[in-house]
Design an enzyme around this catalytic site. Structure first.
Site, PDB file in Angstrom:
ATOM      1  CB  CYS A 156       0.538   6.970  11.467  1.00 35.37           C
ATOM      2  SG  CYS A 156       2.107   6.423  12.143  1.00 35.37           S
ATOM      3  CD  GLU A 158      -2.875  -1.153   2.367  1.00 36.10           C
ATOM      4  OE1 GLU A 158      -3.982  -1.684   2.204  1.00 36.10           O
ATOM      5  OE2 GLU A 158      -2.508  -0.652   3.448  1.00 36.10           O
TER       6      GLU A 158
END
Length: 372
Positions: free
Chosen positions: A345, A91
């Site tokens: 994150c 990703e």
């Protein structure tokens, strides 16, 4: 025999050297491929005749393909699910900002809308950080330099990328040679990224940090510290046992002395684990002799994989106030982006959503501007 990416620079140079082809043609080929991603090699004009059969037999314009594109409801974050030649997925995340928002040194900030790309360096990760979804995958494989660069190529068709951060899947310094080669490619034609616009994040691989400044001068280094003392660090980051905090800080001091650059410190805020006032003071004392920017990161939930809770905004604000007020340490709080698409994150873990859409620009500001 696996076909290499045209962006696997080392292999391309070796093949050209063996065939007696001038390597100065390489940036021209890359520029053509970036502008014409579905091209055939015979479409590229003005190459030496020996180049065409060599390219056909050994290289592809891209060894990866864009499998899924999914946009966040925040309208500024887009996650790319990229399928590699071996069938694995990684990703990459595009984050859009406007640098004109806010002020720097009391003056309006220059610039305008631009994008940062968060890039993966491995399939999975062997570091096993307990707050990170990627760590739950375990380590699968390293990416080649070409597979790293291809993430930038795919993203460039959605947005003009000005900054690159190696904060995606994997520990970049555990794939050191491919990382260095990929960044050298990004700094040259046709990408022309300034090293000051590239940030490499690491949990603290000491032997690699020692090489980084000479191999990639002027790069931004971000260290995932996440705790001010070794025992807490080991609890939440098992790999920290191999990199004692005292030795890591000595390494960072040498790095800063040699490079003359600020170091970014990443610190994920985990409720009742590392977010109390005593932790802020411990962190301040640890860092007060360094030139750093501390980036406080709100913990992003990762389903049933985590035992952790997100720190309250009040705790984060108090933590920031101590670092700033008592220790005069520049401290930011990371804006949460892409949570709803697991693009924030610590949330990058391969899944395959069906939704496909296109992105739109938004107005935020981010830490990559703080090196100014």
């Amino acid at each position: 025999m696996a076909i290499s990416s045209i962006f696997d620079c080392g292999e391309l140079r070796r093949q050209f050297h063996s065939a007696g082809i001038n390597p100065n043609f390489i940036p021209f080929i890359w520029k053509y491929v970036v502008q014409n991603p579905n091209c055939d090699w015979d479409d590229i004009p003005s190459l030496p005749s020996a180049a065409y059969p060599l390219l056909r037999s050994h290289f592809k314009p891209s060894t990866s393909s864009l499998h899924t594109v999914i946009d966040s409801s925040d309208n500024v974050t887009t996650k790319l699910l990229i399928k590699l030649q071996n069938g694995s997925f990684v990703e990459a995340v595009i984050m859009r900002y406007d640098t004109r928002l806010g002020k720097y040194g009391g003056k309006p900030r220059p610039g305008g809308p631009r994008s940062t790309l968060c890039i993966s360096s491995q399939v999975g990760c062997k570091m096993g950080c307990k707050f990170c979804a990627t760590g739950s995958m375990g380590f699968k494989s390293n990416l080649s330099s070409g597979e790293i660069v291809e993430q930038l190529v795919h993203a460039s068709h959605f947005s003009q990328i000005r900054n690159v951060v190696f904060m995606g899947m994997g520990e970049p310094l555990n794939n050191y040679s491919a990382l260095v080669e990929a960044i050298h490619i990004m700094q040259g034609s046709p990408f022309q990224l300034s090293p000051k616009k590239i940030t490499v994040s690491t949990v603290g691989i000491i032997h690699a940090i020692n090489k980084l400044q000479s191999d990639l001068p002027n790069l931004n280094l971000a260290v995932s510290l996440h705790a001010p003392v070794q025992d807490i660090r080991c609890q939440i980051m098992p790999a920290a046992r191999a990199f004692p905090l005292e030795k890591l800080m000595d390494t960072l001091r040498t790095y800063q002395t040699n490079s003359g650059q600020k170091i970014f410190i990443e610190y994920i805020m985990l409720d009742e684990v590392n977010d109390e006032e005593q932790h802020a003071h411990q962190l301040g004392k640890l860092l007060e002799t360094f030139q750093v920017v501390v980036n406080l990161i709100p913990f992003n939930p990762i389903g049933n994989l985590s035992y952790f809770k997100t720190s309250s905004e009040q705790k984060v604000a108090r933590f920031q106030k101590i670092l700033r007020g008592t220790y005069n340490i520049r401290t930011t709080v990371r804006k949460q982006m892409g949570q709803d698409i697991s693009g924030a994150c610590g949330q990058l873990v391969v899944n395959q959503p069906d939704k496909r859409s296109t992105g739109s620009a938004g107005l935020l500001t981010d830490i990559e501007d703080l090196h100014l």
